[in-house]
Design a protein around this motif. Structure first.
Motif, PDB file in Angstrom:
ATOM      1  N   ARG A 199     -42.491 -57.024 -10.825  1.00  0.00           N
ATOM      2  CA  ARG A 199     -43.074 -56.125  -9.882  1.00  0.00           C
ATOM      3  C   ARG A 199     -42.287 -54.878  -9.989  1.00  0.00           C
ATOM      4  O   ARG A 199     -41.043 -54.910  -9.727  1.00  0.00           O
ATOM      5  N   PRO A 200     -43.032 -53.904 -10.351  1.00  0.00           N
ATOM      6  CA  PRO A 200     -42.273 -52.624 -10.355  1.00  0.00           C
ATOM      7  C   PRO A 200     -41.712 -51.983  -8.944  1.00  0.00           C
ATOM      8  O   PRO A 200     -42.406 -52.263  -7.955  1.00  0.00           O
ATOM      9  N   ALA A 201     -40.581 -51.369  -8.980  1.00  0.00           N
ATOM     10  CA  ALA A 201     -40.068 -50.853  -7.619  1.00  0.00           C
ATOM     11  C   ALA A 201     -40.796 -49.590  -7.245  1.00  0.00           C
ATOM     12  O   ALA A 201     -41.093 -48.808  -8.149  1.00  0.00           O
ATOM     13  N   HIS A 260     -34.877 -45.810  -3.379  1.00  0.00           N
ATOM     14  CA  HIS A 260     -33.950 -45.285  -2.468  1.00  0.00           C
ATOM     15  C   HIS A 260     -33.225 -46.144  -1.613  1.00  0.00           C
ATOM     16  O   HIS A 260     -31.845 -45.808  -1.500  1.00  0.00           O
ATOM     17  N   LEU A 261     -33.702 -47.428  -1.223  1.00  0.00           N
ATOM     18  CA  LEU A 261     -33.132 -48.189  -0.473  1.00  0.00           C
ATOM     19  C   LEU A 261     -31.919 -48.765  -1.193  1.00  0.00           C
ATOM     20  O   LEU A 261     -31.041 -49.379  -0.857  1.00  0.00           O
ATOM     21  N   ALA A 262     -31.971 -49.086  -2.573  1.00  0.00           N
ATOM     22  CA  ALA A 262     -31.003 -49.506  -3.201  1.00  0.00           C
ATOM     23  C   ALA A 262     -29.654 -48.844  -3.165  1.00  0.00           C
ATOM     24  O   ALA A 262     -28.468 -49.623  -3.174  1.00  0.00           O
ATOM     25  N   ASP A 263     -29.540 -47.542  -2.886  1.00  0.00           N
ATOM     26  CA  ASP A 263     -28.449 -47.055  -2.596  1.00  0.00           C
ATOM     27  C   ASP A 263     -28.063 -46.348  -1.100  1.00  0.00           C
ATOM     28  O   ASP A 263     -27.190 -45.692  -0.676  1.00  0.00           O
ATOM     29  N   PRO A 279     -32.487 -57.882  -2.393  1.00  0.00           N
ATOM     30  CA  PRO A 279     -33.064 -56.931  -3.321  1.00  0.00           C
ATOM     31  C   PRO A 279     -33.910 -55.795  -2.601  1.00  0.00           C
ATOM     32  O   PRO A 279     -34.156 -55.918  -1.592  1.00  0.00           O
ATOM     33  N   PRO A 280     -34.057 -54.560  -3.150  1.00  0.00           N
ATOM     34  CA  PRO A 280     -34.400 -53.439  -2.299  1.00  0.00           C
ATOM     35  C   PRO A 280     -35.830 -53.867  -1.941  1.00  0.00           C
ATOM     36  O   PRO A 280     -36.214 -53.361  -1.043  1.00  0.00           O
ATOM     37  N   ALA A 281     -36.619 -54.546  -2.617  1.00  0.00           N
ATOM     38  CA  ALA A 281     -38.164 -54.890  -2.280  1.00  0.00           C
ATOM     39  C   ALA A 281     -37.994 -55.662  -0.951  1.00  0.00           C
ATOM     40  O   ALA A 281     -38.779 -55.445  -0.058  1.00  0.00           O
ATOM     41  N   ALA A 282     -36.978 -56.592  -1.006  1.00  0.00           N
ATOM     42  CA  ALA A 282     -37.037 -57.287   0.601  1.00  0.00           C
ATOM     43  C   ALA A 282     -36.516 -56.544   1.621  1.00  0.00           C
ATOM     44  O   ALA A 282     -37.004 -56.772   2.911  1.00  0.00           O
ATOM     45  N   LEU A 283     -35.754 -55.595   1.209  1.00  0.00           N
ATOM     46  CA  LEU A 283     -35.140 -54.364   2.315  1.00  0.00           C
ATOM     47  C   LEU A 283     -36.462 -53.683   2.710  1.00  0.00           C
ATOM     48  O   LEU A 283     -36.412 -53.427   4.026  1.00  0.00           O
TER      49      LEU A 283
END
Length: 257
Positions: free
Chosen positions: A188-190, A196-199, A210-214
């Motif tokens: 699944r593409p981010a 943005h949430l990754a950082d 992972p960012p998708a779960a965030l």
């Protein structure tokens, strides 16, 4: 009002007579504080008024709570602790019982209807079932005592700053929510916001999601609190809609793949 009976209130462990008396006085002070806030809001909380109700002098009451902020902290700590326990129990129950069936979740007609809606929509255990249970537990807890809900999620009390241990309990709730968020498909593409949430994940309290779960956790938390805040403040009154069905529809949207 559900102040002293809230999970996380003063413990009844083995105590000396003096300690037992102190615990009883503190519990009564908190009960009076909940009653006072129900009438005038948290910003109007007055230790002197509580002391007068209890037949005590102001200085005598300050032996049990050093300040208004000390009392507010105790109330918020009890409320957050009760919600954290409710959310954790809902996440771990795994029995398909969605609507705040855990201790401290409360009840009432709205909570009962929320339970029924949850059974109909999320009867089979799947990857999103823990999120569904948490959602219904959260709503049951909020409906059981709106004043308690607004103390922790409503307008901040002017001049009050919560100590770090309160923040730690709030972080515990968010970590449980992140535990309940299923992992997204690997291909699944981010989205731009997930990138943005990754950082920008300080709010996640160190959780490795992972960012998708965030993003899913944030959507879940913000949208459900938005619906709950409007419902508890009475903004749906007179609109002719069923808040139970609205909540269920919002949850279905959040749980959709």
């Amino acid at each position: 009002m559900a102040g002293p009976g809230t999970p996380g209130a003063e413990s009844s462990r083995t105590e000396s007579p003096r300690e037992r008396y102190r615990s009883q006085v503190r519990a009564e002070v908190k009960e009076r504080a909940w009653e006072q806030m129900a009438e005038a809001g948290a910003s109007a909380l007055s230790l002197n008024a509580i002391a007068k109700q209890m037949g005590m002098s102001g200085p005598a009451l300050y032996r049990y709570f050093a300040s208004r902020d000390d009392l507010i902290t105790a109330l918020i700590r009890d409320a957050y602790r009760g919600l954290a326990d409710t959310v954790r129990l809902a996440y771990g129950s795994g029995d398909g019982e969605p609507a705040g069936s855990g201790a401290g979740s409360g009840g009432g007609p709205g909570a009962d209807a929320s339970r029924e809606a949850g059974r109909a929509s999320h009867g089979a255990e799947d990857a999103t079932a823990p999120l569904a249970r948490i959602a219904h537990a959260l709503r049951g807890w909020a409906l059981a005592d709106p004043q308690r809900y607004f103390l922790v999620y409503g307008t901040p009390v002017p001049g009050y700053h919560a100590p770090e241990d309160i923040t730690a309990i709030a972080d515990e709730i968010m970590r449980t929510l992140l535990d309940a968020c299923p992992a997204p498909p690997a291909d699944r593409p981010a989205t731009p916001f997930e990138t943005h949430l990754a950082d920008h994940r300080q709010w996640a309290a160190g959780h490795p999601a992972p960012p998708a779960a965030l993003r899913r956790a944030l959507s879940f938390w913000t949208r459900l609190h938005g619906v709950l805040s409007l419902e508890l403040a009475g903004h749906f009154d007179g609109m002719g809609l069923d808040p139970d069905r609205l909540f269920a529809a919002e949850l279905d949207g959040l749980l959709a793949p």
